[in-house]
Each structure stands twice: as structure tokens, then as C-alpha cells.
Design a protein around this motif. Structure first.
Motif, PDB file in Angstrom:
ATOM      1  N   THR A   1      -3.343  14.030 -10.777  1.00  0.00           N
ATOM      2  CA  THR A   1      -2.514  12.831 -10.655  1.00  0.00           C
ATOM      3  C   THR A   1      -3.344  11.617 -11.060  1.00  0.00           C
ATOM      4  N   SER A   2      -2.753  10.740 -11.853  1.00  0.00           N
ATOM      5  CA  SER A   2      -3.525   9.638 -12.428  1.00  0.00           C
ATOM      6  C   SER A   2      -2.803   8.306 -12.301  1.00  0.00           C
ATOM      7  N   GLU A   3      -3.586   7.258 -12.392  1.00  0.00           N
ATOM      8  CA  GLU A   3      -3.063   5.912 -12.591  1.00  0.00           C
ATOM      9  C   GLU A   3      -3.369   5.516 -14.028  1.00  0.00           C
TER      10      GLU A   3
ATOM     11  N   TYR B   1      -3.181   2.137 -16.903  1.00  0.00           N
ATOM     12  CA  TYR B   1      -3.019   0.692 -17.053  1.00  0.00           C
ATOM     13  C   TYR B   1      -3.059   0.337 -18.538  1.00  0.00           C
TER      14      TYR B   1
ATOM     15  N   GLU C   1       1.318  -1.155 -15.513  1.00  0.00           N
ATOM     16  CA  GLU C   1       0.630  -0.083 -14.794  1.00  0.00           C
ATOM     17  C   GLU C   1       1.627   0.914 -14.229  1.00  0.00           C
TER      18      GLU C   1
ATOM     19  N   GLU D   1       1.331   4.000 -11.160  1.00  0.00           N
ATOM     20  CA  GLU D   1       0.501   4.659 -10.158  1.00  0.00           C
ATOM     21  C   GLU D   1       1.101   6.013  -9.814  1.00  0.00           C
ATOM     22  N   GLY D   2       0.256   6.965  -9.511  1.00  0.00           N
ATOM     23  CA  GLY D   2       0.713   8.273  -9.041  1.00  0.00           C
ATOM     24  C   GLY D   2       1.488   9.066 -10.066  1.00  0.00           C
TER      25      GLY D   2
ATOM     26  N   THR E   1      -7.265  10.941 -10.230  1.00  0.00           N
ATOM     27  CA  THR E   1      -7.696  11.037  -8.839  1.00  0.00           C
ATOM     28  C   THR E   1      -9.008  11.811  -8.748  1.00  0.00           C
TER      29      THR E   1
ATOM     30  N   GLU F   1      -4.117  -7.245  -5.462  1.00  0.00           N
ATOM     31  CA  GLU F   1      -4.207  -5.817  -5.159  1.00  0.00           C
ATOM     32  C   GLU F   1      -5.438  -5.210  -5.821  1.00  0.00           C
TER      33      GLU F   1
ATOM     34  N   ARG G   1      -7.258  -2.844  -7.894  1.00  0.00           N
ATOM     35  CA  ARG G   1      -6.853  -1.937  -8.964  1.00  0.00           C
ATOM     36  C   ARG G   1      -8.070  -1.169  -9.480  1.00  0.00           C
ATOM     37  N   LYS G   2      -7.844   0.100  -9.736  1.00  0.00           N
ATOM     38  CA  LYS G   2      -8.945   0.939 -10.222  1.00  0.00           C
ATOM     39  C   LYS G   2      -9.325   0.613 -11.655  1.00  0.00           C
ATOM     40  N   SER G   3      -8.462  -0.196 -12.313  1.00  0.00           N
ATOM     41  CA  SER G   3      -8.784  -0.563 -13.692  1.00  0.00           C
ATOM     42  C   SER G   3      -9.880  -1.619 -13.753  1.00  0.00           C
TER      43      SER G   3
END
Length: 758
Positions: A439-441, A443, A455, A457-458, A483, A753, A755-757
Motif C-alpha cells: 500500500t502506497s501514498e 504525490y 495526493e 493516500e492508502g 508503506t 499535515e 506528509r511523507k513527500s
């Protein structure tokens, strides 16, 4: 979860019982006709019906998942309306057909026996298939309305298991059920549930842009009731009634409920018919020859019910079992289960034989012709399961709607951004497909500044979702964050021309580390001050000084209320220190009612100092414990942006309504302290907000100043005006500016928020 399970439980129970009764009648008819060898064909048809229903549910689920958000709303709303139509038709059909269901099924099976094994499979498939499709559609609708699938699936499973047990009991003559009353009662409840599903479906159609009136609310109780209370959750889960509903929802709900329930109740009264014995008596009073025919007809009916079927749906709606080999207790097989008739077995048999050929006589006609190569017994059952599954898979794989010209972009560690070419300026839709195993995010970013344009998510492996973004001149790349894996950035593309577009500069945990340290220091200092204030309150009560206790209570409570952003970190201490009376069985007299509000109630309701000294000392001990535990408690940095909105949201819900007042009339003083806490929180986040949305800060500060002015107007000579004593204009202005401030604060959590980016 369990509140969402009830509607599905009822559907599973009712549809399962309907389908089970049909299967029981099919089996009993074959056994009575001496055709036990044909039972596998019945079970093959039933298995095919189940496979089709499950495949239908899979198509609904995966088709909806591939649609855009707006299209999902329209798709779900349309299917909700269709589901309501199916359920309504099912309720009325079963009310009419419960009495004659056995005879209809027996007649179809007898005909199928004479036409070969294929027709017997088709007959059982059609008889059970409709129930399966109705169940799949309604379960999908209720699961979507609930927002989760675990509760509805558990409810449906329990209902189906109970229905299977009931059908077995009916078949084996273990129990008797008045089916007319059962289907009448469950039908009425289903009509109420269907009205809620209709209202939810209409709302989806409004959200999807199919129907107008999206913002025309008939009522909005979001600020008047606790959305997390058990009763609110129960009503939402069972009846799909929301705290806020539009006029179209209310009108649709009320119109459906009134019209359909009225027709249902009238139909119940209209279906009351005289018993066979009564018809014979009435016929005798008119014409002898008619009376004779009626008597023969009544006897034939009893013979069919008692001698040809195991499962009998009698005139009064009671289901019971008559053994194929004869009653287990040795009684006459022709005797009605309810003991309402007296015809003999020989008379019943002769009457039945005079009317029609028995199923047993038809068996030789349906016997296999013989010859030819015999196919394996497992082949047909496997085929009836595999074919619907393959068809459903094909529909899901090839039937996904894709906007014209929308490119498909791969999302994975190895193929991030594959298929991405320079898009044209303007609003574009990208089909993001997770081709990996995690499972990925994902952007859409400017690789130079890390600004985010869009973006998702999930994104689960093997799934595809739309990402809509406005493209202007600049540089663009895809950043995939699986993930548990490392972020991967695709090659950048350059877009020329086009106007400006808005991007969000992502926030990392490191960006929030400094504001978090500053705010934790503020909270720690506030707890130190609070410790001294609660000690003084305890000393006042120990010395019997109630007047000083009232003053010091307000001072301490305002200090605690200014630490709002830390509530989520205080864990169980918050309930001990500032717990509300809501949900306590004993109300203000409950043994678990403690903290500030317990002391407030006593101070303003005539309690003595001795009675309050114990709760005051306990309050001080809890504050001391909190201060000691706070440095080691987990304070999620993501809570900081979130609480900028939540603090005043609670203020609007609990303080400006007077909900938490226990006699002091100090709700506006608490609101003032909440505003102080919000201002402190915004101060530590100011650099991050100013970098991303400087104009937003200007609007927020203007709203805070206006709200502060209105609160100051309610504060005179050290006393605060109780909320209920504000004049209508002042109260309206205060609620209005608080709502406006909340609107301006709403973007902050998303703006900041993590963000993993980043």
C-alpha cells in the motif's frame, strides 16, 4: 460496529429465511416424489445462485472503487435508491405470497422433473437467485452508508446462520413459527430502515451533483448533540438518520415512510381471509353443488400440504414439518399440524388424486435417457461457481471507467511515475495504478521545492484511483511512498504556458519539532500554575470558606481550559480532572462524577465545605499526578495543527450552548480561556502558516479579535454573564463569529499535515 450490524442482521435473517424456506420446499417436494437422486441438481442451482450474488457484490465494490469521488457518490446514491425499491417490493411480495409459496414452488418443481435435470437446476437457481441478489445489493448499500464493512458483514452472517437454523428446525419439525407474523413484523422494521437508506441515497445524489439542494439543510444538530454518544451512533447506524439533513432528505424520508407504511398496514388488514371450513359453510348456505366442490377443494388442499410436502406454509402463516416417511409421532399424516381439520387420510388422498397427477408419477418421465459418456459429478458445481466469478472479474478488469485521454501512471518502488509524460496546462485527471505489492501514498510534486499539487493516500496493491490536479507552467514529478519503504521520485517533466496553480508546501515532523517543544513548555508551566491553584481551592474548602472557594474554582478552571491542545495527551487524567456528566448513569450524583464540574455542582447547589473537601483534594492529587506524568506522555506533533480547530469546535458545542454548566454560569469564562489556548497554539505555528498561507493568518487574527471583543462585553466587574442570559442578538453574534473563525481555522490541519513527500 454493532450498531451498523443490525440492519444487515435483519436483512440476512429475513432473506435467509425466505431462501431457506424455498430450498426446504424444493427438497421436500423431491423427496415426496421419490426423486432423491435429483437433489444434487437442486443444490447445484442453489450454489449457482449464491455464486452469482457474491460476484454481483464484488462487481459493485470494485466498480465503485475505480470511480472518482463525485462519481462514487452518484453511483452509490443510485444503487441506494434501487436497493430501497427492491426491498420494498420484497416486503410486499412476501406479505402476499407467504400463504401460497409452498404450492407455487411445488408446482414449478413438478414441472421441472418432467423436463429434465437442466430445468430443475434453473428452477432452483431462479427461486433462490432473486433473494441472493437482493441481499447483495442491500448489504452493499448498508455497508457504504455505515462507512465500514466489518459490522454489516458480521450482522449479515449472524442473520444467515440463525435463518439456516430456523429452516432446519422447521424441516425437522423441531419448532413452529408463525411466518405471517414474522414477515409482517420484520417487514415493518425494514420499511423504517429502507426510509433511512433512501435519505442517505438522496444525499449521495446531491453530493454527486445529480440532485439539487446540497446546501439546503432542514436542520443541523451537530452542535446540539454529542456525535460520539451511544444513542447518536445507534440511531445513525440503524436508521441512517444524520445530525444534519437536507430538505430533500427529510421530504424523501417522510414521504416514503408515510406512503409505504400506510399501504403495508392496509395490505395486512386486506389479506385476512376466511378459513377453508368457513368457505365450505358459506357455500352450503348458498348452493349444494358449490358446497360439495368447496369441500373437495379444501380436502385436496390438506392432502397436498400434509402428504406431499415436508415444509407447510399454512393458512394462518404457521410453518411446520410433515415427515416424508410419515409423522414421527405416529399420528395421521393428513391431520393438520395446527389441529384445525378432521378429514381422513383416504379422503384426502382420493381428492388429491382426482385433481392432478402426483409428482411420483412424473418421475419416470424425467429419468435420464442413458447412453453417452458420463461427465464427472464435480464438473457442474465447479462451473456454476467459476463462471460468475470469471465474468465478475472480467467486468472489474475491463469495465472500469476512465476519463477520455486520462493517462495511467504506475505507483510502486520500481515503476514510480511510469507512463507519465508532460501534461497539458489546465485541470487534468491521472489514473494512479499501484503496480507494486505494498500500500502506497503518491504525490504530484514540484521536485525543486517539494510543493504538493495532488495526493492519494492508502492506494492498495492492484487498485486504481483518480488524482485530479490543476497543471500550470513549471516542473512536475511523482513521489511514491510505499508503506515501510523509502520514498521514490520519478523523472521530472516540464510544462510550458498556462496560468498559476496553487500548491501546498509539505510539512515534516522536523518542521513541527520546534513548535512542539515550545508548546510543551507552555503546557508544563500551565500545569505548575494549576497545581498551586487547586491546592488553594482545597485549602479554602478545608477551612470552610465557600466564597473564596467559588472564586478560586473559576481561576483554576480557566487555567486548565487554556491548555486545550494537550487534552488528547492527558489520557485518563482529563476525565478525572474535567469530566462531564454526560453518559454517567447516576448523573450528577454518580460515584464517578469528579473533578472541576463535580465541585462546581456542589459549590452552586448548597453543598457544605465538608462535603466538597474530599473531591477538592482528589482534584489536586490528580493535577499533581498529571504534572508528573506529562513529560513522559506521548504528544503527537500532528496534534498541534489539528487542535487549532478542535479547541473552539468544542467551545461552540459545549460552552456556547451552556451544556457543561453546573450552576456557576461561567461558560463564557471557559470560552475565553479556550480562545487564549487557541491563540497560544497559533503563535507557535505562526511561522509555518505564514510561509504557506499568509492571508489566512490575517483572517484568523481578525476573527479572534472580534470574538475576544464579544467575550469582553460579557465580562463586568469580575463576573461573567451566563450564556442563557445573553440577549438574542449578542448570542447570535457570538455564535456567528465563532463559526466564521472555525471556517478560517479549518484549512490549518490540512495545510500543516505531516506528509511523507516532505
Amino acid at each position: 460496529m454493532w450498531d451498523d450490524a443490525f440492519p444487515s442482521f435483519l436483512i440476512g435473517l429475513r432473506e435467509g429465511l425466505e431462501g431457506g424456506l424455498i430450498v426446504s420446499i424444493l427438497v421436500a417436494t423431491l423427496v415426496r416424489a421419490g426423486a432423491k437422486s435429483r437433489l444434487p441438481q437442486v443444490w447445484t442451482g442453489v450454489l449457482a445462485a449464491i455464486a452469482v450474488a457474491m460476484s454481483f457484490g464484488a462487481v459493485l465494490t470494485f466498480t465503485a472503487a475505480s470511480l472518482s469521488a463525485t462519481a462514487q457518490e452518484a453511483f452509490g446514491g443510485t444503487l441506494s435508491v434501487i436497493a430501497v425499491a427492491f426491498v420494498t417490493a420484497m416486503v410486499f411480495w412476501m406479505r402476499r405470497s407467504a400463504r401460497s409459496l409452498s404450492g407455487e414452488i411445488k408446482e414449478k418443481v413438478t414441472g421441472a422433473l418432467a423436463m429434465g435435470s437442466g430445468m430443475l437446476i434453473v428452477t432452483s437457481f431462479l427461486a433462490v437467485g432473486r433473494e441472493g441478489l437482493e441481499t447483495a445489493l442491500f448489504l452493499w448499500t448498508t455497508a457504504r452508508a455505515a462507512g465500514e464493512s466489518v459490522g454489516p458483514m458480521i450482522g449479515a452472517g449472524i442473520g444467515l446462520v440463525i435463518a439456516a437454523g430456523l429452516c432446519w428446525g422447521l424441516y425437522r419439525r423441531v419448532l413452529k413459527i408463525n411466518l405471517t407474523k414474522f414477515f409482517t413484523a420484520t417487514g415493518a422494521v425494514l420499511i423504517v430502515i429502507a426510509a433511512g437508506v433512501l435519505g442517505y441515497g438522496l444525499r449521495d445524489l446531491q453530493e454527486g451533483g445529480v440532485l439539487p439542494g446540497k446546501t439546503a439543510f432542514a436542520f443541523d444538530l451537530g452542535q446540539s448533540i454529542d456525535p460520539n454518544a451511544w444513542y447518536t451512533t445507534l440511531v445513525q447506524g440503524v436508521f441512517n438518520l444524520m445530525p444534519a439533513m437536507t430538505w430533500l432528505q427529510v421530504i424523501g424520508y417522510a414521504a416514503y415512510l408515510v406512503i409505504v407504511m400506510t399501504l403495508f398496514v392496509r395490505g395486512i388488514r386486506a389479506t385476512a381471509k376466511p378459513a377453508p371450513a368457513q368457505r365450505v359453510a358459506e357455500a352450503k348456505a348458498d348452493k349444494p353443488e358449490v358446497a360439495k366442490a368447496a369441500a373437495v377443494d379444501a380436502a385436496a388442499g390438506k392432502a397436498v400440504e400434509a402428504a406431499e410436502e415436508k415444509v407447510v406454509v399454512e393458512k394462518d402463516g404457521t410453518a411446520a414439518e410433515a415427515s416424508a416417511e410419515g409423522p414421527a409421532d405416529g399420528t395421521d399424516a393428513s391431520e393438520p399440524v395446527t389441529g384445525t381439520g378432521t378429514e381422513s387420510e383416504s379422503k384426502s388422498a382420493s381428492a388429491s388424486g382426482a385433481e392432478s397427477e402426483s409428482p411420483a408419477d412424473a418421475e419416470p418421465v424425467a429419468a435420464p435417457a442413458g447412453g453417452g459418456r458420463k461427465r464427472p459429478a464435480w464438473l457442474l458445481p465447479v462451473a456454476v461457481v467459476a463462471v460468475p466469478a470469471v465474468v465478475a472479474g472480467g467486468i472489474v478488469a475491463f469495465g472500469k471507467s476512465k476519463p477520455a485521454g486520462a493517462p495511467t501512471i504506475a505507483v510502486s518502488e520500481k515503476e514510480c511515475g511510469k507512463g507519465f509524460t508532460a501534461p497539458k496546462p489546465g485541470r487534468q485527471t491521472f489514473q494512479m495504478q499501484n503496480t507494486g505489492d505494498k500500500t502506497s501514498e503518491v504525490y504530484l510534486v514540484d521536485p525543486a521545492t517539494n510543493a504538493v499539487y495532488g495526493e492519494i493516500e492508502g492506494l492498495a496493491p492492484g487498485t486504481t484511483r483518480d488524482l485530479v490536479a490543476t497543471i500550470a507552467g513549471g516542473s512536475y514529478a511523482w513521489r511514491c511512498v510505499p508503506t515501510g519503504g523509502k520514498a521514490v521520485t520519478s523523472a521530472a517533466v516540464r510544462v510550458s504556458g498556462g496560468g498559476g496553480t496553487k500548491a501546498v508546501v509539505p510539512v515534516s515532523e522536523e518542521d513541527l519539532a520546534g513548535p512542539l517543544r515550545a508548546y510543551k513548555q507552555y503546557v508544563d508551566q500551565g500545569l505548575a500554575t494549576l497545581t498551586g491553584q487547586t491546592q488553594k481551592l482545597s485549602d479554602d474548602l478545608a477551612g470552610g470558606d465557600l466564597d473564596s472557594a467559588r472564586t478560586d474554582w473559576l481561576t483554576a478552571h480557566r487555567t486548565y481550559s487554556s491548555l486545550g491542545a494537550a487534552y488528547g495527551t492527558f489520557e485518563d487524567f482529563d476525565k478525572k480532572i474535567n469530566g462531564r456528566v454526560d453518559g454517567l448513569p447516576g448523573g450528577v450524583h454518580d460515584k464517578d462524577f469528579a473533578g472541576f464540574h463535580r465541585i462546581e455542582y456542589g459549590l452552586w447547589h448548597g453543598a457544605s465545605a465538608d462535603e466538597l473537601s474530599g473531591p477538592a483534594q482528589q482534584l489536586h492529587d490528580d493535577v499533581v499526578g498529571l504534572r508528573k506524568a506529562f513529560p513522559t506522555q506521548d504528544f503527537d506533533p500532528g496534534d498541534l495543527p489539528l487542535r487549532t480547530h478542535e479547541i473552539l469546535e468544542n467551545t461552540l458545542q459545549f460552552e456556547l450552548t451552556g451544556d457543561t454548566d453546573q450552576g456557576s454560569g461561567s461558560n463564557l469564562a471557559t470560552a475565553d480561556a479556550n480562545l487564549t489556548g487557541t491563540r497560544e497554539l497559533l503563535d507557535v505555528l505562526r511561522p509555518l502558516i505564514a510561509k504557506r498561507e499568509p492571508q489566512l493568518l490575517t483572517s484568523i487574527e481578525s476573527d479572534i479579535a472580534r470574538m475576544q471583543k464579544l467575550l469582553d462585553d460579557a465580562h463586568h466587574d469580575g463576573t461573567w454573564t451566563p450564556v442563557e442570559k445573553l440577549d438574542a442578538t449578542a448570542r447570535q453574534r457570538l455564535n456567528g463569529i465563532t463559526g466564521q473563525l472555525l471556517e478560517h481555522l479549518a484549512p490549518v490541519p490540512d495545510l500543516l499535515e505531516i506528509r511523507k513527500s516532505a
